[in-house]
Design an enzyme around this catalytic site. Sequence first.
Site, PDB file in Angstrom:
ATOM      1  CE1 TYR A 170     -14.557 -21.113  -6.772  1.00 58.68           C
ATOM      2  CE2 TYR A 170     -13.147 -19.338  -7.525  1.00 58.68           C
ATOM      3  CZ  TYR A 170     -14.379 -19.779  -7.087  1.00 58.68           C
ATOM      4  OH  TYR A 170     -15.412 -18.896  -6.971  1.00 58.68           O
ATOM      5  NE  ARG A 218      -9.064 -13.425 -11.695  1.00 63.60           N
ATOM      6  CZ  ARG A 218      -8.880 -12.107 -11.543  1.00 63.60           C
ATOM      7  NH1 ARG A 218      -8.046 -11.479 -12.356  1.00 63.60           N
ATOM      8  NH2 ARG A 218      -9.506 -11.435 -10.605  1.00 63.60           N
TER       9      ARG A 218
END
Length: 322
Positions: A170, A218
Amino acid sequence: MKDLLFEPIKIHGLELKNRIFMPAMHMNMASNHEVTDQLVDFYAERSRGGAGFIAVGYATVDEMSGNPANIGAHKDEFIPGLARLAEAIRSNGARASAQINHAGRYNFSFFLDGKPSVAPSAVASRMTKEMPRELDLEEIKQIIQDFGQAARRVRKAGYDAVEVLSGTGYLISQFLSEVTNKRTDEYGGSFDNRMRFGLDVMRAIKKETGDDFPLVVRINGNEYMPGGLGRKELQQYAKKLVEVGVNAICVNVGWHEARVPQIVAEVPRGVFAYLSRGIKEAVDIPVIASHRINDPDLAREMIGDGMCDMVAMGRPLIADPY
């Protein structure tokens, strides 16, 4: 005899009753970014099942960052729904976190009224089969602030922590990796420059939420992308995250485009534990391991062997929250 899996642990003062973390997964249960009864009921049941820490999401940070089935965190009008979801988790025994993220070039123009997705550089996505538009510096600065505002909304809604998705290919990953970052300004080129966007995001979040609000990030343990970042570079990134105030790191594996299998049943259980161990050895904050941790015995073994401090169990808790 102590059960390592059910020993409490603290993340920056937040006490968790056990080492079981249900990570954020896209459940496709939101409607136009609004939390639904279905989503509330689903997570209330997972909390009753006994996990110590549950993350929902991902939640969007701006209009370009996701699609209507994602939970919304990019406007104040979404705070009441976020609060209802947080309360459902917290009142049934678990601590609640919301993960915020920007998809970058992984978003589809279909969800953006036909507009192209945005990215550090115009590098086509193998996942969407589309070409993103390169962000200018003013837009980059705005997205950084948008992450901070989304985190502010998460805290206001009553969550115990906020998590940032800085992996899986992402937007933050796209800035980190030479595969997708071809910029020549302050956000491209050297690894220090490519880390700048992600680190600026964390600084903006800390500014908006305060030092006392736990921030979990994360990250990939390895991108598993040709020409991408490997475990040694990502260990360096983990150290930098700690320097800017991150309080725990959750380690996942690979990009969505990666050819290396990550979560299918053919992947041996616990096979990626060495990646979380490498990061655990590099930082002094709690580290959560992910991927193919399917049963309590394996989870205990990984914690006992120093591979991690906590375990993320996603699909197992979808299948059986108890």
